[in-house]
Design a protein around this motif. Sequence first.
Motif, mmCIF file in Angstrom:
data_model
loop_
_atom_site.group_PDB
_atom_site.id
_atom_site.type_symbol
_atom_site.label_atom_id
_atom_site.label_comp_id
_atom_site.label_asym_id
_atom_site.label_seq_id
_atom_site.Cartn_x
_atom_site.Cartn_y
_atom_site.Cartn_z
ATOM 1 N N VAL A 1 -1.996 1.443 7.884
ATOM 2 C CA VAL A 1 -2.821 2.619 7.167
ATOM 3 C C VAL A 1 -2.504 2.511 5.674
ATOM 4 C CG1 VAL A 1 -2.801 5.230 6.856
ATOM 5 C CG2 VAL A 1 -2.669 4.285 9.075
ATOM 6 N N GLU A 2 -1.257 2.284 5.192
ATOM 7 C CA GLU A 2 -0.780 2.051 3.932
ATOM 8 C C GLU A 2 -1.787 0.962 3.404
ATOM 9 O OE1 GLU A 2 2.651 0.489 0.810
ATOM 10 O OE2 GLU A 2 1.726 -0.327 2.720
ATOM 11 N N ARG A 3 -1.848 -0.217 3.999
ATOM 12 C CA ARG A 3 -2.549 -1.205 3.426
ATOM 13 C C ARG A 3 -3.962 -1.104 3.507
ATOM 14 N NH1 ARG A 3 -0.656 -4.443 0.200
ATOM 15 N NH2 ARG A 3 0.646 -2.419 -0.019
ATOM 16 N N LEU A 4 -4.365 -0.474 4.396
ATOM 17 C CA LEU A 4 -5.935 -0.107 4.437
ATOM 18 C C LEU A 4 -6.188 0.885 3.168
ATOM 19 C CD1 LEU A 4 -8.232 -0.184 6.239
ATOM 20 C CD2 LEU A 4 -7.750 1.850 7.410
ATOM 21 N N VAL A 5 -5.301 1.695 2.838
ATOM 22 C CA VAL A 5 -5.581 2.646 1.538
ATOM 23 C C VAL A 5 -5.383 1.525 0.296
ATOM 24 C CG1 VAL A 5 -4.431 4.553 0.359
ATOM 25 C CG2 VAL A 5 -4.795 4.762 2.418
ATOM 26 N N ALA A 6 -4.415 0.752 0.382
ATOM 27 C CA ALA A 6 -4.383 0.101 -0.762
ATOM 28 C C ALA A 6 -5.543 -0.959 -1.016
ATOM 29 C CB ALA A 6 -3.056 -0.960 -0.687
ATOM 30 N N THR A 7 -6.223 -1.318 0.107
ATOM 31 C CA THR A 7 -7.344 -2.411 0.111
ATOM 32 C C THR A 7 -8.778 -1.526 -0.391
ATOM 33 O OG1 THR A 7 -6.146 -3.885 1.830
ATOM 34 C CG2 THR A 7 -8.515 -4.073 1.440
ATOM 35 N N ILE A 8 -8.854 -0.242 0.435
ATOM 36 C CA ILE A 8 -10.047 0.243 0.078
ATOM 37 C C ILE A 8 -9.985 0.871 -1.352
ATOM 38 C CG2 ILE A 8 -11.537 1.903 0.968
ATOM 39 C CD1 ILE A 8 -10.755 1.356 3.819
ATOM 40 N N CYS A 9 -8.897 1.662 -1.462
ATOM 41 C CA CYS A 9 -8.693 2.414 -2.770
ATOM 42 C C CYS A 9 -7.419 1.940 -3.900
ATOM 43 C CB CYS A 9 -8.535 3.924 -2.469
ATOM 44 S SG CYS A 9 -9.796 4.553 -1.506
ATOM 45 N N PRO A 10 -7.457 0.781 -4.235
ATOM 46 C CA PRO A 10 -6.399 0.197 -4.926
ATOM 47 C C PRO A 10 -5.891 1.114 -6.089
ATOM 48 C CG PRO A 10 -8.522 -1.199 -5.453
ATOM 49 C CD PRO A 10 -8.958 -0.023 -4.229
ATOM 50 N N LEU A 11 -6.722 1.661 -6.950
ATOM 51 C CA LEU A 11 -6.399 2.570 -8.094
ATOM 52 C C LEU A 11 -5.602 3.725 -7.622
ATOM 53 C CD1 LEU A 11 -9.570 2.085 -10.121
ATOM 54 C CD2 LEU A 11 -7.269 0.934 -10.407
ATOM 55 N N LYS A 12 -6.249 4.543 -6.557
ATOM 56 C CA LYS A 12 -5.365 5.540 -5.907
ATOM 57 C C LYS A 12 -4.175 5.229 -5.117
ATOM 58 C CE LYS A 12 -9.399 8.691 -5.485
ATOM 59 N NZ LYS A 12 -10.372 9.382 -4.428
ATOM 60 N N SER A 13 -4.036 4.099 -4.558
ATOM 61 C CA SER A 13 -3.033 3.639 -3.810
ATOM 62 C C SER A 13 -1.476 3.683 -4.673
ATOM 63 C CB SER A 13 -3.186 2.263 -3.380
ATOM 64 O OG SER A 13 -3.164 1.072 -4.234
ATOM 65 N N ARG A 14 -1.674 3.408 -5.950
ATOM 66 C CA ARG A 14 -0.713 3.245 -6.810
ATOM 67 C C ARG A 14 0.164 4.710 -7.040
ATOM 68 N NH1 ARG A 14 -2.210 -0.376 -11.941
ATOM 69 N NH2 ARG A 14 -2.767 -2.247 -10.886
ATOM 70 N N SER A 15 -0.689 5.873 -6.813
ATOM 71 C CA SER A 15 0.127 7.100 -6.702
ATOM 72 C C SER A 15 0.153 7.679 -5.270
ATOM 73 C CB SER A 15 -0.818 8.197 -7.398
ATOM 74 O OG SER A 15 -2.448 8.052 -6.558
ATOM 75 N N VAL A 16 -0.559 7.227 -4.218
ATOM 76 C CA VAL A 16 -0.441 7.449 -3.052
ATOM 77 C C VAL A 16 0.880 6.832 -2.091
ATOM 78 C CG1 VAL A 16 -1.396 8.088 -0.549
ATOM 79 C CG2 VAL A 16 -2.482 8.557 -2.863
ATOM 80 N N CYS A 17 0.691 5.529 -2.279
ATOM 81 C CA CYS A 17 1.442 4.653 -1.405
ATOM 82 C C CYS A 17 2.705 4.245 -2.317
ATOM 83 C CB CYS A 17 0.672 3.208 -1.088
ATOM 84 S SG CYS A 17 -0.974 3.442 -0.316
ATOM 85 N N THR A 18 3.626 4.957 -2.150
ATOM 86 C CA THR A 18 4.849 5.195 -2.971
ATOM 87 C C THR A 18 6.104 4.864 -1.922
ATOM 88 O OG1 THR A 18 5.269 7.415 -2.903
ATOM 89 C CG2 THR A 18 3.953 6.399 -4.615
ATOM 90 N N LYS A 19 7.195 4.546 -2.641
ATOM 91 C CA LYS A 19 8.388 4.121 -1.785
ATOM 92 C C LYS A 19 8.830 5.473 -1.125
ATOM 93 C CE LYS A 19 11.759 1.560 -2.561
ATOM 94 N NZ LYS A 19 12.898 1.061 -3.124
ATOM 95 N N THR A 20 8.612 6.585 -1.675
ATOM 96 C CA THR A 20 9.243 7.840 -1.477
ATOM 97 C C THR A 20 8.455 8.384 -0.006
ATOM 98 O OG1 THR A 20 9.727 8.775 -3.641
ATOM 99 C CG2 THR A 20 9.058 10.328 -1.838
ATOM 100 N N TYR A 21 6.845 8.078 -0.074
ATOM 101 C CA TYR A 21 6.121 8.294 0.835
ATOM 102 C C TYR A 21 6.319 7.561 1.894
ATOM 103 C CZ TYR A 21 1.613 8.709 3.408
ATOM 104 O OH TYR A 21 0.655 8.818 4.415
ATOM 105 N N ALA A 22 6.651 6.250 1.790
ATOM 106 C CA ALA A 22 6.912 5.476 3.003
ATOM 107 C C ALA A 22 8.421 5.732 3.454
ATOM 108 C CB ALA A 22 7.032 4.022 2.266
ATOM 109 N N LYS A 23 9.497 6.092 2.755
ATOM 110 C CA LYS A 23 10.590 6.749 3.370
ATOM 111 C C LYS A 23 10.310 8.058 4.316
ATOM 112 C CE LYS A 23 13.449 4.821 -0.091
ATOM 113 N NZ LYS A 23 14.564 5.239 -1.244
ATOM 114 N N VAL A 24 9.370 8.760 3.745
ATOM 115 C CA VAL A 24 9.041 9.974 4.480
ATOM 116 C C VAL A 24 8.280 9.877 5.834
ATOM 117 C CG1 VAL A 24 7.548 12.227 4.527
ATOM 118 C CG2 VAL A 24 9.040 11.707 2.425
ATOM 119 N N VAL A 25 7.443 8.946 5.723
ATOM 120 C CA VAL A 25 6.660 8.290 6.840
ATOM 121 C C VAL A 25 7.805 7.696 7.817
ATOM 122 C CG1 VAL A 25 4.988 6.894 7.812
ATOM 123 C CG2 VAL A 25 4.389 8.126 5.853
#
Length: 342
Positions: A115-139
């Motif tokens: 899901v994280e890679r899908l977001v980074a691939t489809i929305c590369p600009l938004k992924s910088r604010s969504v796909c963060t280390k904090t978010y990854a740790k929470v997940v």
Amino acid sequence: MEDYSHFRSDSELRAGVLVWQILSPFLLVFGTFGNALSIKVLTTPKFLRSTSTVYLLALAVADLSLLYVGLLRQWIKYTFDKDIRHQSGLLCKLHWYAMYTCSDIAVWILPAITVERLVATICPLKSRSVCTKTYAKVVTVSIIVTALLINVHILYGFGRLELQMNNQTVIFPCIPLTKSYEAFFEKTWTWIDLCKFSLLPFAILTSGNICIVYRLLLSSKKFKNKVAPSGNIEAPSGRLHSQRRSNMSILLVCLNFVFIFCTLPVCVYFIGLPNFIPKDIPRNIQLQDPWWALVNMLLYLNYSCNFIMYCLAGSRFRNEVRKLFKCGKQTNALTQTSSFRA
């Protein structure tokens, strides 16, 4: 001596036991080395900056845990006829619980990365604010907590049971403690576990892989069309970032493919179990089935071989491994020189 030739011949049953005895140590050693080295490389400063490292570290720890919680127990049982679950009621509960919990964690880490890679691939600009280390740790923590909670019923459902039968005390070292829980575990929980262990992850991984591969092919085609007519070359920093994103996506597709290839056979085996194993076959004979041994070896291979995927698909990972081994050689050389001079 009972005759089970209508199920498997004696030589086939013996072959099933030999598969556990011979292949298990190899996978244990190989998987321990690969996962330990993966953890060592992924904890270097270069990789700790990446969001995906959070998931890959959790995956390596879960895989390593499964090798020792699951495969080591099987090897000891088939080689020395000792089962850790039969040593005490507490060990019975804890081992069942650990096995299911670690399996769920290992399985759901890959959909999270997908899901994280899908977001980074489809929305590369938004992924910088969504796909963060904090978010990854929470997940990751959410996956662990969910796995701990959803399997907690095992702690009170399984255990050591003593029954009085014909004026004798019969001990069942590790079984469901009540008939109602046994019915729930065999009829209801089996399908719940099948959904959470295979069907839902397979659906997410398959659809996610298709989307990621499609976007990568589309991006590659657009890049070629953009560069060819004008002769413009992308900035080095942007090209490097794009290449790293593509490498990570390719690595993820490889991991997902190996996961599906290695885990699908055991799921098919469980689904078809009532159809191709006669009801009169005792449980201990069923567990000697060579097909049961082979699908399990594939399953544990998945927990052992991610290191190879990292090396094949990740150039940064390969370079870091080379540095580790070069550093080791240099350290050995310095040690030998110091000893000689002393």
